[in-house]
Design an enzyme around this catalytic site. Structure first.
Site, PDB file in Angstrom:
ATOM      1  N   CYS A  14       0.854  -1.185   0.000  1.00 43.37           N
ATOM      2  CA  CYS A  14       0.000   0.000   0.000  1.00 43.37           C
ATOM      3  C   CYS A  14       0.893   1.239   0.000  1.00 43.37           C
ATOM      4  O   CYS A  14       1.680   1.438   0.926  1.00 43.37           O
ATOM      5  CB  CYS A  14      -0.874  -0.027   1.255  1.00 43.37           C
ATOM      6  SG  CYS A  14      -1.909   1.432   1.449  1.00 43.37           S
TER       7      CYS A  14
ATOM      8  N   CYS B 225      -0.960   3.805  -6.575  1.00 42.31           N
ATOM      9  CA  CYS B 225      -1.834   3.173  -5.581  1.00 42.31           C
ATOM     10  C   CYS B 225      -2.055   1.757  -6.080  1.00 42.31           C
ATOM     11  O   CYS B 225      -2.286   1.554  -7.286  1.00 42.31           O
ATOM     12  CB  CYS B 225      -3.160   3.928  -5.484  1.00 42.31           C
ATOM     13  SG  CYS B 225      -4.459   3.030  -4.582  1.00 42.31           S
TER      14      CYS B 225
HETATM   15  N1  DGL Z   1      -4.106   0.662  -2.064  1.00 43.69           N
HETATM   16  C1  DGL Z   1      -3.740   1.819  -1.342  1.00 43.69           C
HETATM   17  C2  DGL Z   1      -2.437   2.430  -1.875  1.00 43.69           C
HETATM   18  O1  DGL Z   1      -1.669   1.781  -2.534  1.00 43.69           O
HETATM   19  C3  DGL Z   1      -4.725   2.936  -1.231  1.00 43.69           C
HETATM   20  C4  DGL Z   1      -6.186   2.757  -1.157  1.00 43.69           C
HETATM   21  C5  DGL Z   1      -6.800   3.531  -0.007  1.00 43.69           C
HETATM   22  O2  DGL Z   1      -7.035   4.736  -0.112  1.00 43.69           O
HETATM   23  O3  DGL Z   1      -7.010   2.881   1.005  1.00 43.69           O
HETATM   24  O4  DGL Z   1      -2.163   3.583  -1.633  1.00 43.69           O
END
Ligand code: DGL
Length: 272
Positions: free
Chosen positions: A84, A194
């Protein structure tokens, strides 16, 4: 995309690699990890109950990230992958200080993108929290200070991908808002900053001129995890996977089926 080859195991794995994200974006990283390290066991934790991280405070994300990394380690994880960008931006150092295991975190692929651009214009799609972070500012300053970098926050996109599916009308509507400004600015490389956004790669590409390169980090992270394991904790497992969530496991299972086309067993795990 698929999680093909996945085995599931209802029993605790002995020395899995722990992987986590606010939700199911990190599955795009897990797929790269399993492709590169098919013999490893993985435990994937989706913090679905707290999705999205992108609009939450830094201190909230820090507390969740630390609690999750610690819980994964206590469950036997030999390494932790922060799948993430938002959690990395807020908490990578904190996690590293909190657990005595290799931690591999990912951040928007500004460095490789800077090496690829011909036009000198980079687009970066990411969460608000990632783009306002000191870590992101440092990344741009270090690798792309000579380029025009256009950061585009995408509030609502990760939730829409999970709640309504990558081809839903809400996702299409959000992509219509977030992607065209990058094309108008002349970006020839766009960073998917993301881990949810690879799920909508085709929709992003369709809104950009042909020839624009989209860059994400899954494979680079998998290579880095392999290097760290070889150096520090060793390779080996049985190729098994456990999927866990702080949210409703049935809902998460259905979302995985929609994203990956496979039905997987998902267990609730209340990490506090
Ligand atoms: N998947 C997360 C990232 O890579 C973000 C998604 C969220 O806002 O929770 O930043």
């Amino acid at each position: 995309m698929s999680l093909s080859g996945s085995l599931l195991n209802a029993f605790p794995l002995s020395q899995p690699i722990g992987v986590f994200d606010s939700g199911l974006g990190g599955l795009t990283v897990l797929q790269a990890l399993r492709a590169r390290l098919p013999g490893e066991d993985f435990i994937y934790f989706a913090d679905t109950h707290h999705l999205p991280y992108g609009d939450k405070s830094e201190s909230f994300i820090q507390a969740r990230s630390k609690a999750i990394a610690t819980a994964l380690t206590e469950r036997g994880a030999k390494a932790v992958v922060v799948a993430c960008n938002t959690a990395t931006a807020a908490a990578a150092e904190l996690i590293r200080a909190a657990i005595p295991k290799p931690v591999v975190a990912l951040e928007p692929a500004v460095k490789p993108a800077a090496a690829l651009t011909q036009s000198g214009v980079l687009g970066v799609l990411a969460t608000t929290r990632t783009l306002v972070s000191r870590r992101f500012a440092h990344l741009v300053e270090t690798y792309a200070h000579h380029l025009f970098v256009l950061p585009q926050a995408c509030p609502g996109l990760a939730e829409a991908i999970e709640a309504e599916g990558p081809h839903s009308a809400s996702v299409e509507r959000l992509l219509d808002i977030y992607v065209p400004p990058l094309a108008r600015a002349g970006a020839d490389v766009v960073v998917l900053g993301c881990t949810h956004y690879p799920w909508v790669k085709a929709g992003i590409a369709a809104r950009l001129p042909s020839g624009v390169t989209l860059v994400d980090t899954g494979e680079a992270v998998a290579r880095q995890v392999e290097r760290r394991l070889m150096r520090e904790s060793g390779l080996g497992g049985r190729g098994q996977l456990q999927l866990m969530t702080s949210g409703d496991p049935v809902h998460v299972r259905n979302t995985i089926a929609r994203l990956c086309g496979v039905s997987m067993h998902v267990t609730h795990w209340d990490i506090r």
